[in-house]
Scaffold this motif. Sequence first.
Motif, PDB file in Angstrom:
ATOM      1  N   MET A 122      43.556  16.186  53.939  1.00  0.00           N
ATOM      2  CA  MET A 122      43.827  15.173  52.917  1.00  0.00           C
ATOM      3  C   MET A 122      42.663  14.194  52.840  1.00  0.00           C
ATOM      4  SD  MET A 122      47.243  12.778  52.645  1.00  0.00           S
ATOM      5  CE  MET A 122      47.262  12.520  54.423  1.00  0.00           C
ATOM      6  N   SER A 123      42.254  13.849  51.604  1.00  0.00           N
ATOM      7  CA  SER A 123      41.181  12.875  51.430  1.00  0.00           C
ATOM      8  C   SER A 123      41.037  12.545  49.951  1.00  0.00           C
ATOM      9  CB  SER A 123      39.853  13.414  51.979  1.00  0.00           C
ATOM     10  OG  SER A 123      38.900  12.371  52.109  1.00  0.00           O
ATOM     11  N   HIS A 124      40.085  11.657  49.662  1.00  0.00           N
ATOM     12  CA  HIS A 124      39.748  11.324  48.282  1.00  0.00           C
ATOM     13  C   HIS A 124      39.175  12.561  47.587  1.00  0.00           C
ATOM     14  CE1 HIS A 124      37.522   9.516  44.914  1.00  0.00           C
ATOM     15  NE2 HIS A 124      38.325   8.480  45.040  1.00  0.00           N
ATOM     16  N   PRO A 125      39.449  12.747  46.288  1.00  0.00           N
ATOM     17  CA  PRO A 125      38.927  13.925  45.583  1.00  0.00           C
ATOM     18  C   PRO A 125      37.416  14.096  45.708  1.00  0.00           C
ATOM     19  CG  PRO A 125      40.577  12.836  44.240  1.00  0.00           C
ATOM     20  CD  PRO A 125      40.358  11.953  45.434  1.00  0.00           C
ATOM     21  N   GLN A 126      36.673  12.997  45.741  1.00  0.00           N
ATOM     22  CA  GLN A 126      35.221  13.116  45.911  1.00  0.00           C
ATOM     23  C   GLN A 126      34.883  13.749  47.252  1.00  0.00           C
ATOM     24  OE1 GLN A 126      32.010  12.207  44.754  1.00  0.00           O
ATOM     25  NE2 GLN A 126      32.722  12.072  42.638  1.00  0.00           N
ATOM     26  N   ALA A 127      35.532  13.294  48.324  1.00  0.00           N
ATOM     27  CA  ALA A 127      35.270  13.843  49.651  1.00  0.00           C
ATOM     28  C   ALA A 127      35.681  15.313  49.718  1.00  0.00           C
ATOM     29  CB  ALA A 127      36.016  13.034  50.705  1.00  0.00           C
ATOM     30  N   LEU A 128      36.807  15.640  49.119  1.00  0.00           N
ATOM     31  CA  LEU A 128      37.254  17.036  49.111  1.00  0.00           C
ATOM     32  C   LEU A 128      36.249  17.914  48.367  1.00  0.00           C
ATOM     33  CD1 LEU A 128      41.043  16.459  48.337  1.00  0.00           C
ATOM     34  CD2 LEU A 128      40.027  17.055  50.545  1.00  0.00           C
ATOM     35  N   GLY A 129      35.713  17.397  47.260  1.00  0.00           N
ATOM     36  CA  GLY A 129      34.722  18.160  46.513  1.00  0.00           C
ATOM     37  C   GLY A 129      33.433  18.356  47.284  1.00  0.00           C
ATOM     38  N   GLN A 130      33.067  17.373  48.090  1.00  0.00           N
ATOM     39  CA  GLN A 130      31.837  17.451  48.877  1.00  0.00           C
ATOM     40  C   GLN A 130      31.975  18.410  50.062  1.00  0.00           C
ATOM     41  OE1 GLN A 130      31.044  13.327  49.884  1.00  0.00           O
ATOM     42  NE2 GLN A 130      31.416  12.741  47.760  1.00  0.00           N
ATOM     43  N   CYS A 131      33.207  18.782  50.407  1.00  0.00           N
ATOM     44  CA  CYS A 131      33.459  19.654  51.554  1.00  0.00           C
ATOM     45  C   CYS A 131      34.171  20.939  51.150  1.00  0.00           C
ATOM     46  CB  CYS A 131      34.309  18.912  52.598  1.00  0.00           C
ATOM     47  SG  CYS A 131      33.604  17.356  53.168  1.00  0.00           S
ATOM     48  N   ARG A 132      34.175  21.267  49.877  1.00  0.00           N
ATOM     49  CA  ARG A 132      34.989  22.378  49.388  1.00  0.00           C
ATOM     50  C   ARG A 132      34.565  23.717  49.989  1.00  0.00           C
ATOM     51  NH1 ARG A 132      31.530  20.751  45.456  1.00  0.00           N
ATOM     52  NH2 ARG A 132      30.288  22.301  44.337  1.00  0.00           N
ATOM     53  N   HIS A 133      33.262  23.932  50.192  1.00  0.00           N
ATOM     54  CA  HIS A 133      32.806  25.207  50.755  1.00  0.00           C
ATOM     55  C   HIS A 133      33.260  25.348  52.210  1.00  0.00           C
ATOM     56  CE1 HIS A 133      30.587  25.996  47.153  1.00  0.00           C
ATOM     57  NE2 HIS A 133      29.759  24.986  47.326  1.00  0.00           N
ATOM     58  N   TRP A 134      33.151  24.269  52.964  1.00  0.00           N
ATOM     59  CA  TRP A 134      33.569  24.300  54.364  1.00  0.00           C
ATOM     60  C   TRP A 134      35.064  24.571  54.460  1.00  0.00           C
ATOM     61  CZ3 TRP A 134      37.068  22.213  57.636  1.00  0.00           C
ATOM     62  CH2 TRP A 134      36.833  22.337  59.010  1.00  0.00           C
ATOM     63  N   MET A 135      35.857  23.919  53.628  1.00  0.00           N
ATOM     64  CA  MET A 135      37.307  24.100  53.691  1.00  0.00           C
ATOM     65  C   MET A 135      37.713  25.516  53.285  1.00  0.00           C
ATOM     66  SD  MET A 135      39.002  20.491  52.493  1.00  0.00           S
ATOM     67  CE  MET A 135      38.180  20.464  50.909  1.00  0.00           C
ATOM     68  N   ARG A 136      37.062  26.058  52.278  1.00  0.00           N
ATOM     69  CA  ARG A 136      37.383  27.421  51.845  1.00  0.00           C
ATOM     70  C   ARG A 136      37.042  28.419  52.946  1.00  0.00           C
ATOM     71  NH1 ARG A 136      34.352  27.633  47.653  1.00  0.00           N
ATOM     72  NH2 ARG A 136      35.899  26.728  46.242  1.00  0.00           N
ATOM     73  N   ALA A 137      35.891  28.207  53.591  1.00  0.00           N
ATOM     74  CA  ALA A 137      35.474  29.120  54.660  1.00  0.00           C
ATOM     75  C   ALA A 137      36.397  29.054  55.867  1.00  0.00           C
ATOM     76  CB  ALA A 137      34.036  28.789  55.087  1.00  0.00           C
ATOM     77  N   ASN A 138      37.056  27.905  56.062  1.00  0.00           N
ATOM     78  CA  ASN A 138      37.928  27.733  57.227  1.00  0.00           C
ATOM     79  C   ASN A 138      39.413  27.804  56.886  1.00  0.00           C
ATOM     80  OD1 ASN A 138      36.201  26.792  59.789  1.00  0.00           O
ATOM     81  ND2 ASN A 138      35.234  25.974  57.937  1.00  0.00           N
ATOM     82  N   GLY A 139      39.722  28.216  55.662  1.00  0.00           N
ATOM     83  CA  GLY A 139      41.107  28.399  55.277  1.00  0.00           C
ATOM     84  C   GLY A 139      41.919  27.124  55.231  1.00  0.00           C
ATOM     85  N   VAL A 140      41.277  26.013  54.880  1.00  0.00           N
ATOM     86  CA  VAL A 140      41.950  24.718  54.824  1.00  0.00           C
ATOM     87  C   VAL A 140      42.191  24.336  53.367  1.00  0.00           C
ATOM     88  CG1 VAL A 140      41.796  22.270  55.420  1.00  0.00           C
ATOM     89  CG2 VAL A 140      40.906  23.993  57.004  1.00  0.00           C
ATOM     90  N   THR A 141      43.421  23.987  53.034  1.00  0.00           N
ATOM     91  CA  THR A 141      43.790  23.633  51.663  1.00  0.00           C
ATOM     92  C   THR A 141      43.587  22.137  51.428  1.00  0.00           C
ATOM     93  OG1 THR A 141      45.461  25.381  51.614  1.00  0.00           O
ATOM     94  CG2 THR A 141      45.648  23.635  49.957  1.00  0.00           C
ATOM     95  N   PRO A 142      42.878  21.754  50.357  1.00  0.00           N
ATOM     96  CA  PRO A 142      42.654  20.328  50.091  1.00  0.00           C
ATOM     97  C   PRO A 142      43.903  19.649  49.530  1.00  0.00           C
ATOM     98  CG  PRO A 142      41.665  21.651  48.361  1.00  0.00           C
ATOM     99  CD  PRO A 142      42.162  22.614  49.402  1.00  0.00           C
ATOM    100  N   VAL A 143      44.134  18.405  49.935  1.00  0.00           N
ATOM    101  CA  VAL A 143      45.236  17.581  49.440  1.00  0.00           C
ATOM    102  C   VAL A 143      44.658  16.236  49.022  1.00  0.00           C
ATOM    103  CG1 VAL A 143      47.427  16.459  49.991  1.00  0.00           C
ATOM    104  CG2 VAL A 143      46.902  18.722  50.951  1.00  0.00           C
TER     105      VAL A 143
END
Length: 298
Positions: A122-143
Motif C-alpha cells: 500500500m502506498s501513494h499512487p506515485q510511489a506505486l508507479g515508481q515501483c511497479r516493475h519491482w512489485m510485478r516481478a515479486n508478485g506484489v499487488t499495489p493498493v
Amino acid sequence: MQNYPAPAQALVAEMIEACAADPARAVAFQGAPGANSHIAALETFPNCLPLPCFSFEDALDAVRDHRADCAVIPIENSLHGRVADIHFLLPESGLVITGEHFLHIRHTLMALPDHGEITQAMSHPQALGQCRHWMRANGVTPVSYPDTAGAAAALVEAGDLHMAALAPSISAAIYGLKVIEPNVADSDDNTTRFVVLARAGRDTPVDAGPVMTTFIFEVKNIPAALYKALGGFATNGVNMTKLESYQRGARFAATEFYADIVGHPDEPHVRRALEELAFHSKWVRLLGTYPQARARGI
C-alpha cells in the motif's frame, strides 16, 4: 486530523499545535509524518516547523489562511511524470512559486514485525508507479493510499500480516514497522521535484544567478497556434525545460499548457519571448520566478 490513521493522529496533533504557536515558521506538506514531502520540507527549510496536511488542497489552504508561511509540494517525478492534479491546483490556488527542491527518493518496503507472506503493498499512487516493475516481478499487488507515510500508519491500524507499505525508511521507525526491502524503486536515480508555494513572491533580482520562471498559457484555437506561440523562445535563445498540456473542462477546443524556462522575465531575450507568446495566446499567467536548484541539461 481524523482523516489520518489512528497511529499517526497523536503526532499530527502535536505538530499542528506547534505550528499554530509559530505560523511564521510553519511549512505545510501533504501527507502523514514521515512522508517524502515531510523530508523535502525539512531539507528545504531545516529550521521550519513542518505542518502535515491530509491533501494537497489542505496544504494550499493552510498557506492561504496564514496557518503556514509556505508549502512544499511535489510537482513531478523522474520515473512517473507529473503529480496528478497539481497543474490544476497551482493556478487555482492564487499562490506563487518561490523556490524548488529536488529529493532523491528511496522507497522502503515495510511490514508488521510478525508479518507473513507479503502479497500486497500500500502506498501513494506515485510511489506505486515508481515501483511497479519491482512489485510485478515479486508478485506484489499495489493498493492505493493518499500518501506514503500514511500507508505505513494505516498498515499498523489494519494489522494485516500479508500487507506491506511503501514509504520512506523513517516511517518504519515512527510507526514501529519492520523493514523488508530498503530500496524498492525501479531506478537508482529516482528523483522528485518539489516547488515552494507562498502567498507572495520573493524578490529575485535579474543578476541573482540562474533562475527558473514558470507560467501557464492557453493557445488560440487556430492551426499552428502552439508553433507560433513558442517560436519566440527559439529565436531568442530561451531554454524551455518543461512543457506539458492539459485540458480544462469538456470543451476539447483549446489546450492549456504549463511551462518552465531558464531565465528572468526582466532579461531582454526572455521578455521578448514572453511578449511573442502573449501575442499568439489567449492569455499568459506567470506563476513565479525563483532560484534554480539544479542546472538543467547536465
